[in-house]
Design a protein around this motif. Structure first.
Motif, PDB file in Angstrom:
ATOM      1  N   LEU A  20       0.840  -0.988  -0.201  1.00  0.00           N
ATOM      2  CA  LEU A  20       0.061   0.023   0.072  1.00  0.00           C
ATOM      3  C   LEU A  20       0.727   0.962  -0.132  1.00  0.00           C
ATOM      4  O   LEU A  20       1.879   0.834   0.708  1.00  0.00           O
ATOM      5  CB  LEU A  20      -0.785  -0.057   1.442  1.00  0.00           C
ATOM      6  N   LEU A  61      -6.746  -2.770   2.977  1.00  0.00           N
ATOM      7  CA  LEU A  61      -5.583  -3.619   3.127  1.00  0.00           C
ATOM      8  C   LEU A  61      -6.268  -4.639   3.628  1.00  0.00           C
ATOM      9  O   LEU A  61      -5.847  -5.879   3.305  1.00  0.00           O
ATOM     10  CB  LEU A  61      -5.017  -2.867   3.232  1.00  0.00           C
ATOM     11  N   GLY A 100      -7.498   3.091   4.054  1.00  0.00           N
ATOM     12  CA  GLY A 100      -6.783   2.305   3.005  1.00  0.00           C
ATOM     13  C   GLY A 100      -6.532   1.163   3.972  1.00  0.00           C
ATOM     14  O   GLY A 100      -5.884  -0.161   3.636  1.00  0.00           O
TER      15      GLY A 100
END
Ligand code: HGY
Ligand code: MN
Ligand code: MN
Ligand code: MN
Length: 403
Positions: free
Chosen positions: A187, A393, A389
């Motif tokens: 990421l 993930l 995020g």
């Protein structure tokens, strides 16, 4: 324990601040990056993850599970460019720890081993070769060359590794480790405007632009600034200035190309001294590796003739080259399935995921950066997007962890 990404990022917000340049300078194996490595170890210990430093200085935080192979790994890097932003690299590590917390909380850690990894010298800002740790692991750089790389003070990579307690004699390809991995997902803060224009917080990556680095050495005659008449000079600084403009002009003529001179170093570098030589570092990128090669050839030819018109010479040496990488198609579809509606974006920035991609199925996620700026202090990620995020993930890793 569900932690928020901004809280982890705030723990390191003071590490490696660069007052002169602004932003952060966290060069590999310097006190700032070593402090981030300590932070990594602390976050791993808080979660009873086993910390390992492998032969190439890559940091691993392991959650072992039933099966011993097919590990699913996420992570990024801790080092930065000079005067870089706070998020390039560390965001991928902070979200990895927070994604782990989410997976643990949901009982979704599955049967495969899981690890968070931090790769050294991804930026190549200290020793000049980007993704040095992942290149060593995959055999993409000769270990002797890597050991001999030196920083601006003449310290070799071997000395820097030894100083950090990593035996430089052991750096090199790690095929067994690569074979033991089933997927690597990195990421990263988006280094562009894609997600701003799409109004979305997270994207799935599909390709990395091919890119390389070359060093142009322009040689002339060092001399006194006051006693050398203008017509008697062979000034490599003047030649280098013309070369920088020629790089821009030649790249402008090549659609989709990007060519940059971000670093230039006159030697000896005195105000009252005509330089004897000037080092000019070139970064060229294009989707087609053939076009990159032909553009670099045009730049080299132009550099030679521009140097000659100043009574100087110019030589060009390749420092590193990474072909355009398309991420593993089935992993990419798994990431897209886990994030319905998330856009798919390419990137012009290099990543360890790109280097590992020829050995392990790799994929990337990008998180919105409202400034669209990176490799500069303005780089930013809003708190909600940072946590989005980590959520994304975790959602992407869960199916990969099931055998
Ligand atoms: O240079 C790059 O593209 C990466 O940030 N190392
Ligand atoms: Mn970077
Ligand atoms: Mn990066
Ligand atoms: Mn990277």
């Amino acid at each position: 324990m569900i932690t928020s990404v901004p809280s982890l990022m705030s723990d390191i917000s003071g590490v490696g601040r660069d007052r002169a340049r602004g932003g952060y300078s966290r060069f590999v194996l310097t006190p700032a990056e070593l402090e981030l490595r300590e932070w990594f170890g602390g976050e791993a210990a808080r979660r009873s993850l086993d910390v390992e430093v492998d032969r190439n200085g890559v940091l691993w935080a392991w959650h072992s599970a039933g099966s011993s192979t097919g590990a699913v790994v996420t992570g990024s890097h801790l080092d930065s460019v000079p005067g870089g932003g706070a998020f390039d690299g560390p965001l991928g590590i902070a979200t990895a720890f927070c994604a782990y917390d989410r997976l643990l909380n949901e009982g979704a850690l599955g049967d495969r081993p899981f690890a968070i990894a931090a790769f050294p010298e991804e930026e190549g800002a200290r020793f000049g070769v980007a993704c040095l740790g992942s290149r060593l692991m995959t055999g993409a750089i000769d270990p002797d060359r890597a050991r001999g790389l030196t920083d601006a003070d003449g310290v070799s990579y071997a000395e820097a590794l030894a100083g950090a307690g990593i035996d430089p004699r052991h750096i090199g390809p790690d095929p067994d480790r690569l074979k033991s991995l089933s997927a690597f997902v990195e990421l990263h803060v988006e280094q562009g405007r894609g997600l701003i224009d799409l109004g979305q917080p997270v994207a799935v990556g599909d390709a990395i632009l091919g890119h390389g680095r070359w060093r142009i050495t322009v040689r002339g005659q060092g001399n006194h600034a006051g006693t050398t008449l203008m017509d008697d000079r062979r000034d490599p600084m003047v030649a280098a200035a013309a070369i920088v403009v020629a790089v821009r002009d030649l790249a402008r003529q090549q659609p989709d190309a990007r060519a940059t001179v971000g670093r230039i170093q006159p030697v000896p570098g005195g105000t009252n001294v005509i330089a004897s030589r000037v080092e000019v570092w070139l970064d060229v990128r294009h989707p087609s590796d053939e076009v990159t090669a032909s553009l670099v050839a045009r730049i080299a030819a132009s550099a030679s003739s521009l140097a000659a018109s100043e009574g100087c010479t110019a030589s060009v040496t390749e420092e590193s080259l990474s072909p355009t990488v398309h991420f593993d198609a089935s992993l990419r579809s798994s990431l897209c399935a886990a994030l319905p509606g998330a856009p798919v974006l390419g990137t012009g920035a290099g990543h360890d995921a790109g280097v590992l991609g020829s050995h392990v199925p790799t994929g990337m996620l990008f998180v919105r950066n409202p400034t669209g700026i990176s490799h500069a202090p303005e780089e930013h990620v809003e708190d909600d997007d940072a946590d989005a995020g980590a959520d994304a993930l975790a959602r992407c890793l869960a199916p990969l962890l099931r055998v």
